[in-house]
Design a protein around this motif. Structure first.
Motif, PDB file in Angstrom:
ATOM      1  N   GLN A 134       0.835  -1.206   0.000  1.00 42.27           N
ATOM      2  CA  GLN A 134       0.000   0.000   0.000  1.00 42.27           C
ATOM      3  C   GLN A 134       0.866   1.252   0.000  1.00 42.27           C
ATOM      4  O   GLN A 134       1.888   1.312   0.676  1.00 42.27           O
ATOM      5  N   ASP A 135       0.435   2.250  -0.752  1.00 39.23           N
ATOM      6  CA  ASP A 135       1.154   3.527  -0.789  1.00 39.23           C
ATOM      7  C   ASP A 135       0.689   4.470   0.318  1.00 39.23           C
ATOM      8  O   ASP A 135       1.450   5.329   0.768  1.00 39.23           O
ATOM      9  N   ALA A 136      -0.573   4.317   0.712  1.00 38.19           N
ATOM     10  CA  ALA A 136      -1.143   5.225   1.717  1.00 38.19           C
ATOM     11  C   ALA A 136      -2.158   4.478   2.568  1.00 38.19           C
ATOM     12  O   ALA A 136      -2.794   3.527   2.111  1.00 38.19           O
ATOM     13  N   VAL A 137      -2.298   4.952   3.805  1.00 38.76           N
ATOM     14  CA  VAL A 137      -3.330   4.460   4.713  1.00 38.76           C
ATOM     15  C   VAL A 137      -4.117   5.664   5.206  1.00 38.76           C
ATOM     16  O   VAL A 137      -3.533   6.678   5.604  1.00 38.76           O
ATOM     17  N   ILE A 138      -5.439   5.543   5.175  1.00 38.96           N
ATOM     18  CA  ILE A 138      -6.312   6.590   5.706  1.00 38.96           C
ATOM     19  C   ILE A 138      -7.097   5.998   6.865  1.00 38.96           C
ATOM     20  O   ILE A 138      -7.798   4.996   6.699  1.00 38.96           O
ATOM     21  N   ASP A 139      -6.966   6.615   8.017  1.00 39.72           N
ATOM     22  CA  ASP A 139      -7.683   6.171   9.208  1.00 39.72           C
ATOM     23  C   ASP A 139      -8.902   7.069   9.411  1.00 39.72           C
ATOM     24  O   ASP A 139      -8.768   8.250   9.700  1.00 39.72           O
ATOM     25  N   THR A 140     -10.103   6.498   9.241  1.00 38.33           N
ATOM     26  CA  THR A 140     -11.329   7.256   9.513  1.00 38.33           C
ATOM     27  C   THR A 140     -12.121   6.590  10.639  1.00 38.33           C
ATOM     28  O   THR A 140     -13.331   6.806  10.760  1.00 38.33           O
ATOM     29  N   THR A 141     -11.435   5.788  11.454  1.00 37.56           N
ATOM     30  CA  THR A 141     -12.113   5.186  12.604  1.00 37.56           C
ATOM     31  C   THR A 141     -12.352   6.254  13.667  1.00 37.56           C
ATOM     32  O   THR A 141     -11.551   7.175  13.821  1.00 37.56           O
ATOM     33  N   PHE A 142     -13.450   6.110  14.416  1.00 36.12           N
ATOM     34  CA  PHE A 142     -13.817   7.133  15.393  1.00 36.12           C
ATOM     35  C   PHE A 142     -14.172   6.557  16.759  1.00 36.12           C
ATOM     36  O   PHE A 142     -14.785   7.240  17.564  1.00 36.12           O
ATOM     37  N   SER A 143     -13.799   5.332  17.040  1.00 41.38           N
ATOM     38  CA  SER A 143     -14.120   4.772  18.354  1.00 41.38           C
ATOM     39  C   SER A 143     -13.259   5.454  19.422  1.00 41.38           C
ATOM     40  O   SER A 143     -12.211   6.020  19.110  1.00 41.38           O
ATOM     41  N   PRO A 144     -13.668   5.406  20.704  1.00 37.26           N
ATOM     42  CA  PRO A 144     -12.872   6.045  21.763  1.00 37.26           C
ATOM     43  C   PRO A 144     -11.503   5.388  21.972  1.00 37.26           C
ATOM     44  O   PRO A 144     -10.623   5.989  22.577  1.00 37.26           O
ATOM     45  N   ASP A 145     -11.344   4.170  21.477  1.00 37.29           N
ATOM     46  CA  ASP A 145     -10.117   3.413  21.670  1.00 37.29           C
ATOM     47  C   ASP A 145      -8.910   4.148  21.091  1.00 37.29           C
ATOM     48  O   ASP A 145      -8.884   4.493  19.911  1.00 37.29           O
ATOM     49  N   VAL A 146      -7.915   4.393  21.916  1.00 40.62           N
ATOM     50  CA  VAL A 146      -6.706   5.091  21.476  1.00 40.62           C
ATOM     51  C   VAL A 146      -5.732   4.147  20.786  1.00 40.62           C
ATOM     52  O   VAL A 146      -4.969   4.550  19.902  1.00 40.62           O
ATOM     53  N   GLU A 147      -5.755   2.884  21.166  1.00 38.82           N
ATOM     54  CA  GLU A 147      -4.736   1.947  20.695  1.00 38.82           C
ATOM     55  C   GLU A 147      -4.895   1.572  19.225  1.00 38.82           C
ATOM     56  O   GLU A 147      -3.891   1.337  18.541  1.00 38.82           O
ATOM     57  N   THR A 148      -6.133   1.507  18.722  1.00 37.58           N
ATOM     58  CA  THR A 148      -6.331   1.097  17.322  1.00 37.58           C
ATOM     59  C   THR A 148      -5.592   2.004  16.352  1.00 37.58           C
ATOM     60  O   THR A 148      -4.843   1.509  15.489  1.00 37.58           O
TER      61      THR A 148
END
Length: 301
Positions: free
Chosen positions: A66-80
């Motif tokens: 993969q060239d890029a990763v986009i994180d759009t997760t919004f759970s309260p979990d900080v570790e993910t």
């Protein structure tokens, strides 16, 4: 050194932001891999990989090539998000877009709000990885989500009951961006990797105060019958932070912190830098804002 980004992994693709980012990525013909906890269907043009979000090893394997990763997760979990960042660095991913999508992360005090702890941790993590030349990063600063805020009531405006909960005096002008514009801008970042290198990018649909949005709403729905309250946000913030410490947590515990920021010029104001032209966004005029209000109010009715 210039980089061409073609293969993009997206986490959180079924969420409010993620769905718009996925649509925009596909429109721009990126090769999209959706990282998912299960094999639920996504648009056929996207590839789906089932991953274990609790495992850096599983994530890293899924991110190979993969060239890029986009994180759009919004759970309260900080570790993910931290595991996603570590996995991207291990897999040799070039660009990481964190799940920020909010206020200016470089403005003193913004990331000190407990509600933004997850965003702060992600920002610090990508900066560390970039300092070690293990990946590059971008953050999207978009202010508040305009359409979601109006439809969810987060904006303080209740269309059906004609009630307005005003943050402070309601005069602070801040950035508001629709989810669709956020999605388009996020995908467009990957077309401009050099110009968006290792920094927040600043976008908006409009710069408006809460009072200006209320005035526009009254022009659409009528001026009569509104119940408006102006709220001192300091004690509301203090109560929210006290509830956080005692574990007496509700949705408003977090919402009040963001609403306090929107009422406070030191924490939220029009961007000094405008990346709309770079990312292909156009400023909305008042007529377009009114049409959005009318559409949302009609759906609620």
């Amino acid at each position: 050194m210039s980089h061409t980004i073609k293969n993009v992994a997206l986490a959180g693709a079924s969420g409010n932001v993620g769905a718009q980012v996925l649509s925009a990525l596909l429109d721009l013909e990126f090769n999209v891999t959706v990282l998912s906890r299960n094999s639920k269907p996504f648009p056929t043009a996207a590839r789906v990989k089932v991953v274990d979000f609790t495992s850096v090893k599983s994530l890293s394997a899924a991110l190979a090539g993969q060239d890029a990763v986009i994180d759009t997760t919004f759970s309260p979990d900080v570790e993910t998000p931290l595991r996603l960042i570590d996995a991207a660095a291990e897999a040799g991913v070039y660009r990481f877009i964190t799940s920020d999508f909010g206020l200016d992360p470089d403005l003193p005090g913004v990331h000190d709000m407990p509600v933004f702890a997850r965003k702060k941790a992600s920002y610090e993590a990508v900066k560390r990885q970039a300092a070690d030349n293990r990946l590059t990063y971008t953050l999207l600063a978009c202010g508040a989500f305009l359409d979601w805020s109006l439809s969810s009531g987060f904006s303080g405006l209740g269309f059906q009951e004609k009630k307005a909960f005003i943050f402070g005096d309601g005069n602070n002008v801040v950035p508001w961006t629709t989810l669709e514009d956020v999605g388009r801008a996020t995908a467009s970042v990957l077309l401009h990797p050099q110009e968006t290198l290792n920094r927040p990018v600043y976008i908006h649909s409009v710069f408006m105060s809460q009072n200006q949005i209320l005035d526009a709403t009254k022009e659409v729905l009528g001026n009569e019958g509104w119940e408006t309250t102006y709220n001192d946000m300091e004690p509301l913030l203090e109560n929210a932070l006290a509830d956080l410490k005692t574990g007496n947590i509700s949705a408003s515990t977090f919402e009040v912190q963001i609403q306090y920021c929107l009422a406070t010029r030191a924490l939220a104001h029009p961007w000094a830098r405008d990346d709309n032209p770079l990312l292909g966004l156009k400023d909305w005029d008042l007529a377009k804002v009114k049409r959005l209000i009318e559409t949302i109010a009609h759906k609620e009715g």
